[in-house]
Scaffold this motif. Structure first.
Motif, PDB file in Angstrom:
ATOM      1  N   ALA A 126       0.830  -1.206   0.000  1.00 53.03           N
ATOM      2  CA  ALA A 126       0.000   0.000   0.000  1.00 53.03           C
ATOM      3  C   ALA A 126       0.863   1.253   0.000  1.00 53.03           C
ATOM      4  CB  ALA A 126      -0.935  -0.012   1.206  1.00 53.03           C
ATOM      5  N   LEU A 127       1.966   1.256   0.762  1.00 52.43           N
ATOM      6  CA  LEU A 127       2.865   2.412   0.767  1.00 52.43           C
ATOM      7  C   LEU A 127       3.517   2.595  -0.596  1.00 52.43           C
ATOM      8  CD1 LEU A 127       4.573   1.986   4.264  1.00 52.43           C
ATOM      9  CD2 LEU A 127       2.778   3.603   3.634  1.00 52.43           C
ATOM     10  N   ASP A 128       3.894   1.476  -1.239  1.00 52.68           N
ATOM     11  CA  ASP A 128       4.457   1.569  -2.588  1.00 52.68           C
ATOM     12  C   ASP A 128       3.447   2.184  -3.552  1.00 52.68           C
ATOM     13  OD1 ASP A 128       6.759   0.392  -1.725  1.00 52.68           O
ATOM     14  OD2 ASP A 128       6.265  -1.611  -2.446  1.00 52.68           O
ATOM     15  N   PHE A 129       2.218   1.674  -3.496  1.00 51.50           N
ATOM     16  CA  PHE A 129       1.181   2.111  -4.424  1.00 51.50           C
ATOM     17  C   PHE A 129       0.791   3.569  -4.191  1.00 51.50           C
ATOM     18  CE2 PHE A 129      -3.404   2.542  -5.356  1.00 51.50           C
ATOM     19  CZ  PHE A 129      -3.384   2.296  -6.733  1.00 51.50           C
ATOM     20  N   LEU A 130       0.631   3.952  -2.927  1.00 49.76           N
ATOM     21  CA  LEU A 130       0.178   5.301  -2.609  1.00 49.76           C
ATOM     22  C   LEU A 130       1.302   6.324  -2.645  1.00 49.76           C
ATOM     23  CD1 LEU A 130      -2.155   4.379   0.396  1.00 49.76           C
ATOM     24  CD2 LEU A 130      -2.864   4.977  -1.928  1.00 49.76           C
ATOM     25  N   GLY A 131       2.507   5.913  -2.261  1.00 53.42           N
ATOM     26  CA  GLY A 131       3.627   6.850  -2.245  1.00 53.42           C
ATOM     27  C   GLY A 131       4.349   6.972  -3.555  1.00 53.42           C
ATOM     28  N   GLY A 132       4.052   6.064  -4.483  1.00 50.00           N
ATOM     29  CA  GLY A 132       4.668   6.160  -5.800  1.00 50.00           C
ATOM     30  C   GLY A 132       6.109   5.693  -5.825  1.00 50.00           C
ATOM     31  N   THR A 133       6.487   4.752  -4.960  1.00 53.11           N
ATOM     32  CA  THR A 133       7.854   4.240  -4.975  1.00 53.11           C
ATOM     33  C   THR A 133       7.795   2.724  -4.865  1.00 53.11           C
ATOM     34  OG1 THR A 133      10.017   4.347  -3.927  1.00 53.11           O
ATOM     35  CG2 THR A 133       8.124   4.395  -2.467  1.00 53.11           C
ATOM     36  N   GLN A 134       8.916   2.069  -5.037  1.00 52.17           N
ATOM     37  CA  GLN A 134       8.985   0.619  -4.991  1.00 52.17           C
ATOM     38  C   GLN A 134       9.942   0.189  -3.897  1.00 52.17           C
ATOM     39  OE1 GLN A 134       7.036  -1.392  -6.788  1.00 52.17           O
ATOM     40  NE2 GLN A 134       6.082   0.424  -7.656  1.00 52.17           N
ATOM     41  N   THR A 135       9.666  -0.955  -3.270  1.00 50.45           N
ATOM     42  CA  THR A 135      10.509  -1.431  -2.188  1.00 50.45           C
ATOM     43  C   THR A 135      11.842  -1.980  -2.679  1.00 50.45           C
ATOM     44  OG1 THR A 135       9.425  -3.596  -2.320  1.00 50.45           O
ATOM     45  CG2 THR A 135       8.536  -2.010  -0.743  1.00 50.45           C
ATOM     46  N   GLU A 136      12.033  -2.143  -3.979  1.00 49.93           N
ATOM     47  CA  GLU A 136      13.295  -2.660  -4.474  1.00 49.93           C
ATOM     48  C   GLU A 136      14.369  -1.583  -4.567  1.00 49.93           C
ATOM     49  OE1 GLU A 136      10.402  -3.299  -5.851  1.00 49.93           O
ATOM     50  OE2 GLU A 136      10.168  -5.451  -5.528  1.00 49.93           O
ATOM     51  N   GLY A 137      14.036  -0.321  -4.291  1.00 49.79           N
ATOM     52  CA  GLY A 137      15.009   0.756  -4.404  1.00 49.79           C
ATOM     53  C   GLY A 137      16.004   0.748  -3.258  1.00 49.79           C
ATOM     54  N   ALA A 138      17.031   1.634  -3.368  1.00 50.76           N
ATOM     55  CA  ALA A 138      18.062   1.740  -2.338  1.00 50.76           C
ATOM     56  C   ALA A 138      17.468   2.324  -1.057  1.00 50.76           C
ATOM     57  CB  ALA A 138      19.204   2.606  -2.836  1.00 50.76           C
ATOM     58  N   LEU A 139      18.112   1.998   0.061  1.00 46.45           N
ATOM     59  CA  LEU A 139      17.689   2.498   1.360  1.00 46.45           C
ATOM     60  C   LEU A 139      18.874   3.121   2.069  1.00 46.45           C
ATOM     61  CD1 LEU A 139      15.442  -0.351   2.819  1.00 46.45           C
ATOM     62  CD2 LEU A 139      14.693   1.895   2.032  1.00 46.45           C
ATOM     63  N   ALA A 140      18.625   4.169   2.831  1.00 48.00           N
ATOM     64  CA  ALA A 140      19.628   4.766   3.710  1.00 48.00           C
ATOM     65  C   ALA A 140      19.112   4.644   5.141  1.00 48.00           C
ATOM     66  CB  ALA A 140      19.875   6.224   3.345  1.00 48.00           C
ATOM     67  N   ILE A 141      19.896   3.999   6.010  1.00 45.34           N
ATOM     68  CA  ILE A 141      19.453   3.740   7.371  1.00 45.34           C
ATOM     69  C   ILE A 141      20.508   4.217   8.363  1.00 45.34           C
ATOM     70  CG2 ILE A 141      18.095   1.740   6.663  1.00 45.34           C
ATOM     71  CD1 ILE A 141      20.333  -0.018   7.837  1.00 45.34           C
ATOM     72  N   ARG A 142      20.147   4.219   9.613  1.00 45.88           N
ATOM     73  CA  ARG A 142      21.065   4.522  10.700  1.00 45.88           C
ATOM     74  C   ARG A 142      21.777   3.242  11.116  1.00 45.88           C
ATOM     75  NH1 ARG A 142      17.564   5.434  13.890  1.00 45.88           N
ATOM     76  NH2 ARG A 142      17.762   3.673  15.303  1.00 45.88           N
ATOM     77  N   ALA A 143      23.077   3.299  11.292  1.00 45.94           N
ATOM     78  CA  ALA A 143      23.834   2.113  11.696  1.00 45.94           C
ATOM     79  C   ALA A 143      23.272   1.566  13.002  1.00 45.94           C
ATOM     80  CB  ALA A 143      25.316   2.452  11.859  1.00 45.94           C
ATOM     81  N   GLY A 144      23.090   0.249  13.050  1.00 46.21           N
ATOM     82  CA  GLY A 144      22.520  -0.398  14.219  1.00 46.21           C
ATOM     83  C   GLY A 144      21.014  -0.530  14.179  1.00 46.21           C
ATOM     84  N   GLN A 145      20.364   0.043  13.163  1.00 46.23           N
ATOM     85  CA  GLN A 145      18.910   0.008  13.074  1.00 46.23           C
ATOM     86  C   GLN A 145      18.434  -1.381  12.663  1.00 46.23           C
ATOM     87  OE1 GLN A 145      17.295   2.970  10.414  1.00 46.23           O
ATOM     88  NE2 GLN A 145      15.350   1.928  10.182  1.00 46.23           N
ATOM     89  N   THR A 146      17.408  -1.892  13.340  1.00 44.76           N
ATOM     90  CA  THR A 146      16.789  -3.147  12.944  1.00 44.76           C
ATOM     91  C   THR A 146      15.928  -2.908  11.716  1.00 44.76           C
ATOM     92  OG1 THR A 146      16.794  -3.996  15.197  1.00 44.76           O
ATOM     93  CG2 THR A 146      15.269  -5.004  13.660  1.00 44.76           C
ATOM     94  N   LEU A 147      16.110  -3.745  10.711  1.00 43.28           N
ATOM     95  CA  LEU A 147      15.467  -3.548   9.419  1.00 43.28           C
ATOM     96  C   LEU A 147      14.442  -4.644   9.205  1.00 43.28           C
ATOM     97  CD1 LEU A 147      15.960  -1.472   7.140  1.00 43.28           C
ATOM     98  CD2 LEU A 147      17.401  -3.178   6.036  1.00 43.28           C
ATOM     99  N   ALA A 148      13.242  -4.292   8.793  1.00 44.09           N
ATOM    100  CA  ALA A 148      12.202  -5.263   8.477  1.00 44.09           C
ATOM    101  C   ALA A 148      11.638  -4.945   7.106  1.00 44.09           C
ATOM    102  CB  ALA A 148      11.101  -5.236   9.531  1.00 44.09           C
ATOM    103  N   LEU A 149      11.706  -5.923   6.206  1.00 44.26           N
ATOM    104  CA  LEU A 149      11.269  -5.719   4.833  1.00 44.26           C
ATOM    105  C   LEU A 149      10.317  -6.837   4.421  1.00 44.26           C
ATOM    106  CD1 LEU A 149      14.749  -4.859   3.278  1.00 44.26           C
ATOM    107  CD2 LEU A 149      12.922  -3.240   3.785  1.00 44.26           C
TER     108      LEU A 149
END
Length: 609
Positions: free
Chosen positions: A479-502
C-alpha cells in the motif's frame, strides 16, 4: 578496616563480664560428716573458693574463653578490608561497544582498552569468584553467563566486536540488574566512556554499581550534515563538518554521485566550530555520498555520510487512529517511513494549509476520512465524502472469495482471513474493486485515476484476524508503494545499528560491508535484519533482485568523544572510579578461629580433670 555490623562488638562487655564473674562466684556446698580427714589431702584452692568473694587468679581457661568470645563477637560484627580491583565474589562486566568506543588513544581504541581492563580483572579473580560478561551494543547480549571458569570468561571477550552504531547501554544495564537480582551480593561493572543516552526510569536494585571511565577528550572531525534541497537555481547540496576536541585538525572532504567522485574540499575548522559548503547537485544523481579523511582523526565511524536524492525513497506517513498497535508496528518497521500519529487531522495536513504537502501518505484507521494534503490515502472501514465508495450498510462475517492481480495484493491473500463485520459499500466513479466477498460485495477498492491515489478497505482491522496473518505486513508495504509512488526494491539509507524489516516471500542473502554473509528466511512475511552495526554499503540479494542498503552514524553525541565523569542511573549517581575499591569480608576465618579456641579450651579442661 571497617565493620558492617559494629553493634555486635558491644556484646563483648556483658558476656566478658559474665565469664569473669563465674571465676569470682562463691561455691555452694552442703556439710557432710566424715569419720576421718586423712583420706582428703589439704585443698587450699577449695577453701578459697568457699570464701564470699574469690580473688581473681590467672587461668588459661579464662584466657581461652575470653579469646573465643572476642573472636565470635568480631565475626558477628562482619569486619571487612578495603581492596582495589574490579572483581567481587559475583561480578557482571558490562562492556560498551558503541561507535565512540572506536576512538583511538595511545595506539589502542577505547574498546580494546576496556577489554584489556576486563581481562586483567578476570585473571585476578579468586577461585570461588563468579563472573559474567555482557556486551552493551545496538542489541545488548550476554556474551558469557555467570561461571567460575575464568578461561571461558576471557574467551568471551573476543566475541565483543567494535560497532559503528549507538549502543543501548540502558537496556544492557537493565539486563545486568535483572541477572544480579538473583544473587545475594553482586557487583555490576560498566566499562565505557559514558557517551550514551541518559538512562531514565531505571531501578538499580541491590547490586553494587561501579563505573570505570575509559578514554580522554581527543580531537575529532565528523560529517555533521549532508542533504539536498530544491532551490530556484536547481538542486543544491549542503554539507557540513564539525570539529570537536582541543587541537585543530586538517582534512579533505570528498563528494560522490552514484559512486563517482565529483568534488573535493580541504578544510581546517577550529575546535568547536563548523565548516560548511553549498554546491550544485550533478544531474540525475540518485545516491550522494560524502567521505572525510583527516590525519589524527580519532574516530572513523563519523567520516561517512549518505543521502538519497529521490524524495520517494523516504515516506512521511500520517496515521489517524484511536489506537491500533498492529498497524503502528507494520508502518514503523518499514525503513522508509517517518511516522506521525494523531487522533485528528493536523493543521499542516489540511488542504487549505500553505506550502507543499507535508505528508506522503495519510492512513485513516477507524477515523472518518476527510480531505487531506497527501499523495495517497489509505482508509479502513470509516469512509468519508472523498472516499472512492458509498456506504450502504453493514456486512456480518463476510468471506473473501476473489481478488484480482494487483500490485496491492502481491504476495497477499485475503482468503481464509476472518472478518467479524465490514461495511457494505459500492464503488463510485472511476474506482475499481480488486477484492470481493460473497455476494460481490467489495472488500478492497482502489482509485488511481486522479492526482491523489486512494485505497479503501471495507473491514476494520481490530474486528478481524488479518493483522495476525503473514500477508498483513506485505499488504501495508504494498500500500505504501502504491500510494507513495515508490517501490521497495530501491536503495535504502538507514542509521547504523537500526533493525530492518522488509516484506519477504522467499529466502535471501544479506552481505555486510566487511563481506560477512547471512542467510535470511522470511518470518511472518518479513525479513528481519539486525546486523547493521557497521557503516557502509550492505547488499540484500533475493533471486535476481539486488538491493543496496547504506548505513551511516550521524550522531553528535558519539562524535563529541568527551567521556562522562559520572553515570546517572535513574535517581542514583555513580561516580567514575579509576581504581574502584571493594571490601573483602573475613568473618568466616574468625568464626573458625573461635571454634579452634573452644576446642583448645575443652582439651585443657579435660586434661586438668
Amino acid at each position: 578496616m571497617s565493620f558492617q555490623n559494629p553493634a555486635a562488638l558491644w556484646a563483648l562487655l556483658p558476656l566478658g563480664a559474665a565469664i569473669v564473674a563465674l571465676y569470682l562466684l562463691r561455691m555452694r556446698r552442703r556439710d557432710l560428716r566424715v569419720p576421718a580427714t586423712f583420706l582428703w589431702p589439704a585443698r587450699t584452692d577449695e577453701v578459697r573458693a568457699n570464701s564470699l568473694f574469690q580473688r581473681l587468679r590467672f587461668s588459661w581457661l579464662l584466657v581461652l574463653q575470653l579469646l573465643a568470645l572476642a573472636a565470635f563477637a568480631f565475626a558477628l560484627a562482619r569486619p571487612q578490608l578495603k581492596q582495589e580491583g574490579l572483581i567481587g565474589n559475583v561480578t557482571l562486566l558490562v562492556v560498551d561497544s558503541s561507535a565512540s568506543m572506536g576512538a583511538k588513544e595511545g595506539g589502542l581504541t577505547r574498546l580494546e582498552e576496556a577489554k584489556r581492563l576486563a581481562a586483567e580483572a578476570i585473571r585476578s579473580a579468586g577461585a570461588g569468584d563468579r563472573i559474567a560478561v555482557l556486551e552493551a551494543g545496538p542489541q545488548p547480549r550476554v556474551v558469557s553467563a555467570l561461571s567460575q571458569d575464568p578461561t571461558r570468561s576471557l574467551d568471551s571477550l573476543r566475541l565483543i566486536r567494535q560497532t559503528d552504531a549507538e549502543s543501548d547501554v540502558g537496556e544492557a544495564l537493565r539486563l545486568a540488574a535483572a541477572l544480579a537480582e538473583q544473587e545475594s551480593s553482586a557487583r555490576i561493572v560498566l566499562l565505557s566512556d559514558g557517551v550514551f543516552e541518559p538512562i531514565e526510569d531505571f531501578a538499580p536494585g541491590r547490586a553494587e554499581w561501579v563505573y570505570r571511565p575509559i578514554g580522554s577528550t581527543v580531537s575529532n572531525l565528523a560529517i555533521r550534515a549532508l542533504g539536498v534541497s530544491r532551490t530556484p537555481s536547481g538542486h543544491q547540496i549542503y554539507c557540513a563538518v564539525a570539529a570537536w576536541g582541543d587541537a585543530p585538525l586538517r582534512g579533505e572532504l570528498s563528494l560522490y554521485a552514484d559512486g563517482k567522485l565529483f568534488d573535493a574540499f580541504e578544510l581546517s575548522p577550529e575546535p568547536g566550530k563548523e565548516w560548511g559548503r553549498v554546491v550544485p547537485l550533478p544531474a540525475g544523481t540518485q545516491i550522494l555520498e560524502a567521505k572525510l579523511k583527516a590525519p589524527g582523526d580519532a574516530l572513523a565511524a563519523d567520516d561517512y555520510a549518505v543521502t538519497l536524492t529521490d524524495p520517494r525513497a523516504a515516506l512521511r506517513v500520517l496515521l489517524l487512529t484511536r489506537g491500533n498497535l498492529f498497524l503502528e508496528r507494520a508502518l514503523a518497521l518499514d525503513p522508509r517511513v517517518t511516522l506521525d500519529k494523531a487522533a485528528t487531522l493536523p493543521e499542516a495536513a489540511k488542504p487549505e494549509s500553505p506550502g507543499p504537502a507535508v505528508y506522503d501518505v495519510a492512513v485513516f484507521d477507524g477515523v472518518p476520512e476527510t480531505a487531506v494534503k497527501a499523495r495517497g490515502i489509505l482508509t479502513f472501514a470509516a469512509a468519508g465524502p472523498n472516499s472512492p465508495v458509498v456506504v450502504e450498510g453493514t456486512l456480518t462475517r463476510p468471506e473473501a472469495i476473489s481478488q484480482e492481480q494487483h500490485p496491492l495484493l502481491l504476495g497477499v491473500s485475503l482468503r481464509g482471513a476472518y472478518f467479524e463485520t465490514a461495511r457494505k459499500v459500492r464503488a463510485k466513479g472511476p474506482s475499481r474493486t480488486i477484492a470481493t466477498a460473497r455476494g460481490d460485495d467489495p472488500l478492497l477498492v482502489v482509485d488511481d485515476t486522479g492526482s491523489q491515489r486512494r485505497v479503501y478497505a471495507a473491514f476494520d482491522l481490530l474486528q478481524s484476524d488479518f493483522p495476525l496473518q503473514v500477508g498483513f505486513p506485505i499488504f501495508v508495504a504494498n500500500a505504501l508503494d502504491f500510494l507513495g509512488g515508490t517501490q521497495t526494491e530501491g536503495a535504502l539509507a538507514i542509521r547504523a545499528g537500526q533493525t530492518l524489516a522488509l516484506p519477504a516471500d522467499r529466502a535471501a542473502t544479506w552481505t555486510a560491508p566487511d563481506g560477512t554473509e547471512t542467510a535470511l528466511l522470511p518470518e511472518d512475511g518479513l525479513w528481519t535484519v539486525r546486523d547493521t552495526s557497521l557503516i557502509g554499503t550492505y547488499t540484500l540479494r533475493s533471486g535476481e533482485t539486488v538491493r543496496p542498503v547504506y548505513a551511516q552514524l550521524r550522531s553528535e553525541r558519539e562524535s563529541s568523544l568527551r567521556p562522562a565523569s559520572e553515570l546517572r542511573l535513574g535517581d542514583r549517581t555513580v561516580e567514575g572510579a579509576t581504581t574502584p575499591a571493594q571490601f573483602a569480608d573475613f568473618w568466616r576465618p574468625l568464626l573458625l578461629l573461635c571454634l579452634g579456641i573452644l576446642a583448645a579450651e575443652w582439651w585443657l579442661y579435660m586434661r586438668r580433670s
